[in-house]
Design a protein around this motif. Structure first.
Motif, PDB file in Angstrom:
ATOM      1  N   PHE A 227       0.815  -1.215   0.000  1.00 50.56           N
ATOM      2  CA  PHE A 227       0.000   0.000   0.000  1.00 50.56           C
ATOM      3  C   PHE A 227       0.856   1.276   0.000  1.00 50.56           C
ATOM      4  O   PHE A 227       0.393   2.335  -0.423  1.00 50.56           O
ATOM      5  CB  PHE A 227      -0.935   0.003   1.218  1.00 50.56           C
ATOM      6  N   ALA A 228       2.097   1.166   0.503  1.00 50.22           N
ATOM      7  CA  ALA A 228       2.993   2.337   0.530  1.00 50.22           C
ATOM      8  C   ALA A 228       4.373   1.907   0.042  1.00 50.22           C
ATOM      9  O   ALA A 228       5.345   1.941   0.800  1.00 50.22           O
ATOM     10  CB  ALA A 228       3.060   2.920   1.929  1.00 50.22           C
ATOM     11  N   PRO A 229       4.476   1.492  -1.218  1.00 51.68           N
ATOM     12  CA  PRO A 229       5.746   0.938  -1.707  1.00 51.68           C
ATOM     13  C   PRO A 229       6.918   1.900  -1.626  1.00 51.68           C
ATOM     14  O   PRO A 229       8.047   1.481  -1.323  1.00 51.68           O
ATOM     15  CB  PRO A 229       5.430   0.561  -3.159  1.00 51.68           C
ATOM     16  N   SER A 230       6.699   3.196  -1.857  1.00 52.03           N
ATOM     17  CA  SER A 230       7.811   4.143  -1.846  1.00 52.03           C
ATOM     18  C   SER A 230       8.323   4.409  -0.433  1.00 52.03           C
ATOM     19  O   SER A 230       9.434   4.918  -0.257  1.00 52.03           O
ATOM     20  CB  SER A 230       7.400   5.464  -2.505  1.00 52.03           C
ATOM     21  N   PHE A 231       7.529   4.079   0.598  1.00 52.83           N
ATOM     22  CA  PHE A 231       7.991   4.204   1.973  1.00 52.83           C
ATOM     23  C   PHE A 231       9.047   3.138   2.264  1.00 52.83           C
ATOM     24  O   PHE A 231      10.022   3.387   2.987  1.00 52.83           O
ATOM     25  CB  PHE A 231       6.822   4.060   2.945  1.00 52.83           C
ATOM     26  N   TYR A 232       8.861   1.962   1.679  1.00 59.19           N
ATOM     27  CA  TYR A 232       9.752   0.830   1.937  1.00 59.19           C
ATOM     28  C   TYR A 232      10.920   0.751   0.954  1.00 59.19           C
ATOM     29  O   TYR A 232      11.984   0.234   1.309  1.00 59.19           O
ATOM     30  CB  TYR A 232       8.959  -0.485   1.909  1.00 59.19           C
ATOM     31  N   ALA A 233      10.744   1.218  -0.262  1.00 56.58           N
ATOM     32  CA  ALA A 233      11.821   1.162  -1.258  1.00 56.58           C
ATOM     33  C   ALA A 233      11.642   2.287  -2.268  1.00 56.58           C
ATOM     34  O   ALA A 233      10.538   2.517  -2.765  1.00 56.58           O
ATOM     35  CB  ALA A 233      11.822  -0.190  -1.964  1.00 56.58           C
TER      36      ALA A 233
END
Length: 381
Positions: A227-233
Protein backbone atom coordinates in the motif's frame (compact mmCIF):
# COMPACT_ATOMS: atom_id res chain seq x y z
CA UNK A 1 35.63 25.12 31.08
CA UNK A 2 35.07 27.27 27.99
CA UNK A 3 37.95 29.58 27.09
CA UNK A 4 38.52 32.59 24.83
CA UNK A 5 40.03 32.18 21.38
CA UNK A 6 43.35 33.55 22.60
CA UNK A 7 43.78 30.45 24.80
CA UNK A 8 42.81 28.11 21.96
CA UNK A 9 45.34 29.76 19.62
CA UNK A 10 48.05 29.44 22.25
CA UNK A 11 47.22 25.76 22.70
CA UNK A 12 47.29 25.11 18.93
CA UNK A 13 50.58 26.97 18.54
CA UNK A 14 52.12 24.89 21.31
CA UNK A 15 50.77 21.50 20.08
CA UNK A 16 51.36 22.23 16.37
CA UNK A 17 48.82 19.67 15.07
CA UNK A 18 50.23 17.79 12.09
CA UNK A 19 46.92 16.80 10.50
CA UNK A 20 43.30 17.96 10.32
CA UNK A 21 42.35 15.08 12.63
CA UNK A 22 44.89 16.25 15.22
CA UNK A 23 43.73 19.86 14.79
CA UNK A 24 40.09 18.90 15.36
CA UNK A 25 41.01 16.66 18.28
CA UNK A 26 42.72 19.62 19.97
CA UNK A 27 39.52 21.71 19.74
CA UNK A 28 36.58 20.72 21.93
CA UNK A 29 33.09 21.53 20.71
CA UNK A 30 32.31 23.49 23.88
CA UNK A 31 35.86 24.72 24.51
CA UNK A 32 35.34 28.13 22.88
CA UNK A 33 33.23 30.67 24.79
CA UNK A 34 32.78 33.06 21.86
CA UNK A 35 35.21 35.70 23.16
CA UNK A 36 37.50 36.62 20.25
CA UNK A 37 38.68 39.63 18.32
CA UNK A 38 38.35 39.74 14.55
CA UNK A 39 42.08 39.13 14.21
CA UNK A 40 41.94 36.10 16.52
CA UNK A 41 39.11 34.52 14.52
CA UNK A 42 41.12 35.19 11.35
CA UNK A 43 44.21 33.55 12.87
CA UNK A 44 42.21 30.44 13.81
CA UNK A 45 40.72 30.21 10.31
CA UNK A 46 44.10 30.63 8.59
CA UNK A 47 45.75 28.11 10.92
CA UNK A 48 43.03 25.57 10.05
CA UNK A 49 43.33 26.27 6.32
CA UNK A 50 47.11 25.84 6.34
CA UNK A 51 46.71 22.55 8.19
CA UNK A 52 44.23 21.37 5.54
CA UNK A 53 46.57 22.43 2.73
CA UNK A 54 49.34 20.24 4.16
CA UNK A 55 47.02 17.24 4.25
CA UNK A 56 45.68 14.82 1.65
CA UNK A 57 42.12 16.11 2.03
CA UNK A 58 40.19 16.87 -1.14
CA UNK A 59 40.55 20.24 -2.82
CA UNK A 60 36.84 20.74 -2.24
CA UNK A 61 37.21 20.30 1.54
CA UNK A 62 40.23 22.63 1.55
CA UNK A 63 38.26 25.17 -0.50
CA UNK A 64 35.31 24.88 1.86
CA UNK A 65 37.51 25.81 4.82
CA UNK A 66 38.80 28.79 2.83
CA UNK A 67 35.25 29.90 2.05
CA UNK A 68 34.58 30.09 5.80
CA UNK A 69 36.46 33.40 5.63
CA UNK A 70 33.23 35.19 4.74
CA UNK A 71 31.83 34.29 8.16
CA UNK A 72 34.52 36.37 9.88
CA UNK A 73 32.77 39.63 9.03
CA UNK A 74 29.26 38.36 9.72
CA UNK A 75 27.37 40.23 12.46
CA UNK A 76 25.12 38.47 14.95
CA UNK A 77 22.28 36.57 13.28
CA UNK A 78 18.89 38.18 13.86
CA UNK A 79 17.23 35.00 12.58
CA UNK A 80 18.98 32.71 15.10
CA UNK A 81 19.32 35.12 18.04
CA UNK A 82 20.64 32.47 20.46
CA UNK A 83 23.42 31.23 18.19
CA UNK A 84 26.84 32.87 18.48
CA UNK A 85 28.18 33.29 14.94
CA UNK A 86 31.78 33.01 16.16
CA UNK A 87 31.05 29.71 17.90
CA UNK A 88 29.18 28.40 14.85
CA UNK A 89 32.17 29.36 12.66
CA UNK A 90 34.61 27.64 15.03
CA UNK A 91 32.54 24.44 15.17
CA UNK A 92 31.96 24.37 11.40
CA UNK A 93 35.70 24.61 10.71
CA UNK A 94 36.27 21.66 13.07
CA UNK A 95 33.62 19.65 11.18
CA UNK A 96 35.15 20.45 7.81
CA UNK A 97 38.38 19.01 9.18
CA UNK A 98 36.70 16.00 10.81
CA UNK A 99 33.06 15.61 9.65
CA UNK A 100 32.14 12.88 12.12
CA UNK A 101 32.32 15.46 14.89
CA UNK A 102 28.67 16.31 14.14
CA UNK A 103 26.86 15.25 17.30
CA UNK A 104 23.13 15.06 18.02
CA UNK A 105 23.85 14.75 21.77
CA UNK A 106 20.60 13.86 23.60
CA UNK A 107 18.30 15.02 20.79
CA UNK A 108 16.58 12.42 18.63
CA UNK A 109 17.70 14.07 15.37
CA UNK A 110 20.06 11.26 14.34
CA UNK A 111 18.68 11.12 10.79
CA UNK A 112 19.44 14.71 9.77
CA UNK A 113 22.62 14.79 11.89
CA UNK A 114 24.16 11.83 10.09
CA UNK A 115 23.00 13.15 6.75
CA UNK A 116 25.04 16.28 7.57
CA UNK A 117 28.13 14.09 8.15
CA UNK A 118 27.55 12.47 4.75
CA UNK A 119 27.02 15.90 3.21
CA UNK A 120 30.21 17.43 4.60
CA UNK A 121 32.25 14.48 3.34
CA UNK A 122 30.94 14.71 -0.20
CA UNK A 123 29.63 18.28 -0.69
CA UNK A 124 31.46 20.50 1.83
CA UNK A 125 31.00 23.76 -0.09
CA UNK A 126 27.22 23.26 0.03
CA UNK A 127 27.48 22.81 3.79
CA UNK A 128 29.16 26.21 4.06
CA UNK A 129 26.79 28.02 1.71
CA UNK A 130 23.68 26.69 3.47
CA UNK A 131 24.96 27.87 6.84
CA UNK A 132 25.63 31.33 5.45
CA UNK A 133 22.12 31.55 4.00
CA UNK A 134 20.45 30.33 7.19
CA UNK A 135 22.34 32.76 9.41
CA UNK A 136 21.93 35.80 7.15
CA UNK A 137 18.47 35.18 5.68
CA UNK A 138 16.78 32.72 8.05
CA UNK A 139 16.23 30.31 5.16
CA UNK A 140 18.18 28.47 2.48
CA UNK A 141 17.68 26.93 -0.93
CA UNK A 142 18.62 23.35 -1.81
CA UNK A 143 20.45 22.29 -4.97
CA UNK A 144 17.10 21.39 -6.51
CA UNK A 145 15.65 24.83 -5.72
CA UNK A 146 13.44 23.85 -2.79
CA UNK A 147 13.35 26.18 0.22
CA UNK A 148 14.48 25.25 3.73
CA UNK A 149 12.64 27.54 6.13
CA UNK A 150 13.15 26.59 9.79
CA UNK A 151 10.24 27.51 12.02
CA UNK A 152 10.38 29.87 14.99
CA UNK A 153 10.83 26.99 17.47
CA UNK A 154 14.05 25.99 15.72
CA UNK A 155 15.29 29.55 15.17
CA UNK A 156 14.55 30.78 18.68
CA UNK A 157 15.84 27.75 20.59
CA UNK A 158 18.88 28.31 22.80
CA UNK A 159 21.22 25.27 22.59
CA UNK A 160 23.22 26.52 25.63
CA UNK A 161 25.65 23.60 25.71
CA UNK A 162 23.00 20.95 25.07
CA UNK A 163 24.14 20.45 21.46
CA UNK A 164 26.89 22.12 19.38
CA UNK A 165 25.44 25.27 17.86
CA UNK A 166 26.59 24.41 14.32
CA UNK A 167 24.89 21.02 14.55
CA UNK A 168 21.64 22.55 15.81
CA UNK A 169 21.69 25.03 12.92
CA UNK A 170 21.79 22.25 10.33
CA UNK A 171 20.13 19.18 11.82
CA UNK A 172 17.24 21.04 13.44
CA UNK A 173 16.63 23.16 10.32
CA UNK A 174 16.41 19.97 8.26
CA UNK A 175 14.18 18.20 10.78
CA UNK A 176 12.05 21.35 11.31
CA UNK A 177 9.51 19.56 13.48
CA UNK A 178 6.40 21.47 14.53
CA UNK A 179 5.99 22.43 18.16
CA UNK A 180 8.24 23.56 21.01
CA UNK A 181 11.58 21.84 21.63
CA UNK A 182 11.24 19.32 24.50
CA UNK A 183 13.09 19.91 27.75
CA UNK A 184 15.67 17.75 29.54
CA UNK A 185 15.43 14.00 29.13
CA UNK A 186 12.44 14.39 26.79
CA UNK A 187 14.69 15.77 24.06
CA UNK A 188 15.19 12.25 22.72
CA UNK A 189 11.57 12.42 21.59
CA UNK A 190 12.46 15.24 19.17
CA UNK A 191 12.90 12.61 16.48
CA UNK A 192 11.05 10.59 13.88
CA UNK A 193 13.03 10.93 10.65
CA UNK A 194 12.07 8.10 8.29
CA UNK A 195 13.67 6.63 5.15
CA UNK A 196 11.58 8.75 2.74
CA UNK A 197 12.75 11.94 4.43
CA UNK A 198 16.44 10.94 4.26
CA UNK A 199 15.89 9.93 0.63
CA UNK A 200 14.48 13.40 -0.08
CA UNK A 201 17.35 15.10 1.78
CA UNK A 202 19.73 13.36 -0.63
CA UNK A 203 17.71 14.32 -3.70
CA UNK A 204 17.40 17.95 -2.59
CA UNK A 205 21.16 18.06 -1.93
CA UNK A 206 21.82 17.15 -5.55
CA UNK A 207 22.98 13.52 -5.31
CA UNK A 208 22.46 11.87 -8.69
CA UNK A 209 22.04 8.29 -7.44
CA UNK A 210 19.98 7.54 -4.35
CA UNK A 211 18.68 4.22 -3.01
CA UNK A 212 16.37 3.77 -0.02
CA UNK A 213 15.42 0.24 1.05
CA UNK A 214 13.89 -0.84 4.35
CA UNK A 215 13.95 -4.46 5.48
CA UNK A 216 11.42 -6.58 7.32
CA UNK A 217 10.58 -10.18 8.20
CA UNK A 218 6.89 -10.10 9.05
CA UNK A 219 3.70 -10.24 6.99
CA UNK A 220 2.41 -6.98 8.49
CA UNK A 221 5.24 -5.04 6.84
CA UNK A 222 4.94 -7.11 3.69
CA UNK A 223 1.29 -6.09 3.34
CA UNK A 224 2.05 -2.49 4.26
CA UNK A 225 4.69 -2.32 1.53
CA UNK A 226 1.98 -3.09 -1.03
CA UNK A 227 0.00 0.00 0.00
CA UNK A 228 2.99 2.34 0.53
CA UNK A 229 5.75 0.94 -1.71
CA UNK A 230 7.81 4.14 -1.85
CA UNK A 231 7.99 4.20 1.97
CA UNK A 232 9.75 0.83 1.94
CA UNK A 233 11.82 1.16 -1.26
CA UNK A 234 12.71 4.07 -3.51
CA UNK A 235 15.26 4.57 -6.27
CA UNK A 236 16.62 7.54 -8.18
CA UNK A 237 16.93 7.15 -11.06
CA UNK A 238 14.34 4.40 -11.23
CA UNK A 239 16.76 2.18 -13.19
CA UNK A 240 18.76 1.70 -9.97
CA UNK A 241 16.08 -0.70 -8.79
CA UNK A 242 17.15 -3.27 -11.37
CA UNK A 243 20.79 -2.79 -10.36
CA UNK A 244 19.98 -3.39 -6.70
CA UNK A 245 17.82 -6.43 -7.49
CA UNK A 246 20.77 -7.99 -9.34
CA UNK A 247 22.91 -7.41 -6.23
CA UNK A 248 20.41 -9.49 -4.25
CA UNK A 249 21.55 -12.69 -5.98
CA UNK A 250 18.05 -14.12 -6.19
CA UNK A 251 17.03 -12.99 -2.71
CA UNK A 252 14.73 -10.12 -1.72
CA UNK A 253 16.12 -6.77 -0.66
CA UNK A 254 13.49 -6.72 2.09
CA UNK A 255 15.32 -9.60 3.79
CA UNK A 256 17.65 -8.13 6.47
CA UNK A 257 20.68 -10.25 5.53
CA UNK A 258 20.27 -9.54 1.81
CA UNK A 259 19.54 -5.88 2.51
CA UNK A 260 22.71 -5.40 4.56
CA UNK A 261 24.78 -7.24 1.97
CA UNK A 262 23.51 -4.81 -0.69
CA UNK A 263 24.37 -1.89 1.60
CA UNK A 264 27.93 -3.25 1.90
CA UNK A 265 28.18 -3.61 -1.88
CA UNK A 266 26.99 -0.05 -2.48
CA UNK A 267 29.46 1.22 0.11
CA UNK A 268 32.28 -0.55 -1.75
CA UNK A 269 31.13 1.18 -4.96
CA UNK A 270 31.58 4.64 -3.47
CA UNK A 271 28.09 5.29 -2.13
CA UNK A 272 27.72 6.99 1.23
CA UNK A 273 25.43 4.72 3.26
CA UNK A 274 23.16 5.65 6.17
CA UNK A 275 22.01 2.64 8.20
CA UNK A 276 19.13 2.18 10.62
CA UNK A 277 20.20 0.05 13.59
CA UNK A 278 19.49 -0.48 17.26
CA UNK A 279 21.80 1.91 19.11
CA UNK A 280 22.32 -0.71 21.80
CA UNK A 281 24.56 -2.65 19.41
CA UNK A 282 27.14 0.13 19.78
CA UNK A 283 27.08 0.38 23.57
CA UNK A 284 26.57 -3.27 24.61
CA UNK A 285 29.43 -5.02 26.39
CA UNK A 286 29.03 -8.82 26.58
CA UNK A 287 29.67 -10.63 29.85
CA UNK A 288 33.22 -11.97 29.93
CA UNK A 289 34.13 -15.64 30.03
CA UNK A 290 35.41 -15.06 33.57
CA UNK A 291 32.04 -13.64 34.65
CA UNK A 292 30.18 -16.56 33.12
CA UNK A 293 32.51 -19.02 34.82
CA UNK A 294 31.90 -17.37 38.21
CA UNK A 295 28.12 -17.48 37.59
CA UNK A 296 28.31 -21.29 37.61
CA UNK A 297 28.73 -21.05 41.38
CA UNK A 298 25.04 -20.23 41.63
CA UNK A 299 25.70 -17.30 43.97
CA UNK A 300 23.31 -14.41 43.38
CA UNK A 301 26.13 -11.84 43.27
CA UNK A 302 27.75 -13.79 40.41
CA UNK A 303 24.60 -14.88 38.57
CA UNK A 304 22.67 -11.56 38.59
CA UNK A 305 25.13 -9.50 36.46
CA UNK A 306 25.31 -12.21 33.80
CA UNK A 307 21.53 -12.65 33.79
CA UNK A 308 21.04 -8.88 33.46
CA UNK A 309 23.56 -8.79 30.64
CA UNK A 310 21.75 -11.55 28.78
CA UNK A 311 18.42 -9.77 29.22
CA UNK A 312 19.91 -6.54 27.90
CA UNK A 313 21.21 -8.36 24.81
CA UNK A 314 17.84 -10.00 24.27
CA UNK A 315 16.13 -6.60 24.38
CA UNK A 316 18.48 -5.33 21.65
CA UNK A 317 18.33 -8.23 19.20
CA UNK A 318 14.72 -9.37 19.62
CA UNK A 319 11.95 -8.03 17.40
CA UNK A 320 10.01 -5.23 19.07
CA UNK A 321 6.28 -5.12 19.71
CA UNK A 322 4.65 -2.60 17.39
CA UNK A 323 1.02 -3.04 18.40
CA UNK A 324 -0.64 -5.93 20.20
CA UNK A 325 0.57 -9.17 18.60
CA UNK A 326 2.31 -7.31 15.75
CA UNK A 327 6.11 -7.28 15.94
CA UNK A 328 8.73 -5.71 13.69
CA UNK A 329 12.35 -4.69 13.26
CA UNK A 330 13.97 -3.36 16.43
CA UNK A 331 15.88 -0.27 15.25
CA UNK A 332 15.98 3.23 16.72
CA UNK A 333 19.06 5.04 15.41
CA UNK A 334 20.58 6.32 12.17
CA UNK A 335 24.35 6.01 11.64
CA UNK A 336 26.74 6.64 8.75
CA UNK A 337 28.62 3.54 7.59
CA UNK A 338 32.41 3.62 7.70
CA UNK A 339 33.57 -0.01 7.62
CA UNK A 340 30.81 -2.55 7.06
CA UNK A 341 30.87 -6.11 5.74
CA UNK A 342 29.30 -9.56 5.94
CA UNK A 343 31.95 -12.05 7.06
CA UNK A 344 30.52 -15.55 6.94
CA UNK A 345 27.84 -15.73 9.62
CA UNK A 346 28.86 -12.47 11.29
CA UNK A 347 28.67 -8.76 10.56
CA UNK A 348 31.38 -6.11 10.69
CA UNK A 349 29.87 -2.83 11.85
CA UNK A 350 32.05 0.29 11.96
CA UNK A 351 30.10 3.55 11.83
CA UNK A 352 30.15 7.27 12.55
CA UNK A 353 27.80 8.41 15.29
CA UNK A 354 27.60 10.65 18.39
CA UNK A 355 30.48 12.79 17.19
CA UNK A 356 33.00 9.96 16.75
CA UNK A 357 33.65 6.55 15.16
CA UNK A 358 32.15 3.46 16.77
CA UNK A 359 33.09 -0.17 16.15
CA UNK A 360 31.27 -3.27 17.36
CA UNK A 361 34.13 -5.03 19.13
CA UNK A 362 32.37 -8.33 19.86
CA UNK A 363 31.25 -11.01 17.38
CA UNK A 364 27.92 -9.86 15.96
CA UNK A 365 26.12 -12.71 14.24
CA UNK A 366 23.78 -12.01 11.36
CA UNK A 367 20.98 -13.99 13.05
CA UNK A 368 21.05 -11.42 15.88
CA UNK A 369 21.72 -8.37 13.74
CA UNK A 370 18.79 -9.25 11.46
CA UNK A 371 16.28 -8.18 14.12
CA UNK A 372 18.19 -5.03 15.13
CA UNK A 373 18.52 -3.59 11.63
CA UNK A 374 15.99 -1.58 9.61
CA UNK A 375 17.56 -0.87 6.21
CA UNK A 376 19.54 1.92 4.56
CA UNK A 377 19.67 5.00 2.38
CA UNK A 378 22.67 5.29 0.02
CA UNK A 379 23.72 8.25 -2.09
CA UNK A 380 26.42 8.98 -4.67
CA UNK A 381 27.25 11.62 -7.24
Amino acid sequence: MATPMSAILLQLTHSAPASPVDFARACGDFQFNGAASGNEMRDFWLMAHKCMQRSSKSLERIGAVWSMGKFLEMPASTFFPHLDVKIVTYQMIIRLMKPERVNQMTFGICGPAHFVVLWIKSKPRNYVSMAYELLTAGKATTDSGSPIVPNKFVREFNPAGSIPEADWLFAASLRNADGPIPEGTDRGSYSGTQNPEIFNYCLEAGYTEVVSVMCYQRLADSFASLFAPSFYANFHPIGLREVVERMCGGGKFSDPAVNFTVACTLRSLGFRVLLQINSGLLTFEPATDKQRERAKSGKYADVAPVKDNDEQWKSIVSEKTVFGPIVGQNFNHWVLAKNIAVEGESVRLGVYTWGTRKEVAYTLYMKDFANAYGGFVAARG
